[in-house]
Scaffold this active site. Structure first.
Site, mmCIF file in Angstrom:
data_model
loop_
_atom_site.group_PDB
_atom_site.id
_atom_site.type_symbol
_atom_site.label_atom_id
_atom_site.label_comp_id
_atom_site.label_asym_id
_atom_site.label_seq_id
_atom_site.Cartn_x
_atom_site.Cartn_y
_atom_site.Cartn_z
ATOM 1 N N ASP A 107 -5.782 -2.903 -2.613
ATOM 2 C CA ASP A 107 -4.721 -2.769 -1.607
ATOM 3 C C ASP A 107 -4.117 -4.122 -1.225
ATOM 4 O OD1 ASP A 107 -3.197 -2.206 0.661
ATOM 5 O OD2 ASP A 107 -4.602 -0.672 1.342
ATOM 6 N N SER A 122 0.840 -1.196 0.000
ATOM 7 C CA SER A 122 0.000 0.000 0.000
ATOM 8 C C SER A 122 0.878 1.250 0.000
ATOM 9 C CB SER A 122 -0.958 -0.028 1.195
ATOM 10 O OG SER A 122 -1.918 0.993 1.101
#
Length: 224
Positions: A214, A65
């Site tokens: 993500d 991320s």
């Protein structure tokens, strides 16, 4: 250390020691690892000179991320084949762009809009973040990083993690995607940003479809 000697600094890839830097996800909390890495890099510079960079000291840098974005910033090459960002530049980057990546709606109307957006879709469209990442990382691809990297994502079509690794790309050329696309995918946190779709084509013209969110869905700490 003299600048001319810097290319001799190499991680101990062929020794008994493998050095790994792992950077967790966390959105704007990327400021925290950025602060720590700036401190580490400044200490290394005291030993080896002002041109020393984090990428010179690790065999592998892994990030999920926002950690994936930090990984790319530390390892993507500039025109002189040195890291695009010094560690000290990353915290100011977050402070400058964070309010535009995560714009806040104020007042009672903003509160209502936040609730509504959380029901019907992601809170942010991600356009500013996407354009920013593409501007900074340009056309650099995974195989071009200055040290080996690992950036986890999660493919919502196959319901499996898609791990972008400097090691795997040698066996699976279709993973050799632009770093910008990888980072956008890995940072597409559910409820915050929309999933990210793109097609990556290898040198032989074979296309691979990727539908990414993500990497924290599978591995917020990328070394676990």
């Amino acid at each position: 250390m003299e600048k001319s000697l810097l290319p001799q600094i190499q991680p101990p890839t062929y020794g008994n020691l493998v050095t790994i830097l792992s950077i967790d996800g966390g959105g704007i909390r990327g400021i925290i690892p950025a602060t720590i890495l700036a401190c580490l890099e400044s200490q290394l510079q005291e030993l080896d000179g002002d041109d020393a960079r984090i990428a010179d000291y690790f065999d592998v840098i892994a990030g999920t991320s926002t950690g994936g974005l930090v990984t790319a910033m530390l390892t993507a090459p500039n025109d002189e084949k040195r890291p695009l960002f010094a560690a000290k530049d990353i915290k100011p980057f977050y402070l400058k762009h964070g309010p535009k990546i995560f714009p806040q709606r104020r007042g009672i109307f903003g509160w209502i809009m936040n609730i509504f957006r959380s029901i019907v879709g992601p809170n942010y469209d991600g356009k500013y973040l996407h354009n920013l990442i593409k501007e900074k990382l340009g056309r650099t691809r995974l195989h071009q990083t200055l040290t080996s990297v690992v950036i986890p994502t999660f493919d919502i079509k196959s319901l499996q993690p898609s791990i972008f690794s400097s090691y795997e790309v040698k066996r699976s050329p279709s993973l050799d995607a632009p770093l910008a696309d990888i980072c956008i995918g890995s940072s597409a946190a559910p409820t915050y940003f929309p999933a990210y779709f793109f097609k990556n084509q290898d040198k032989e013209g074979k296309a691979r479809e990727l539908n990414l969110i993500d990497g924290g869905v599978a591995a917020n700490n990328p070394v676990r």
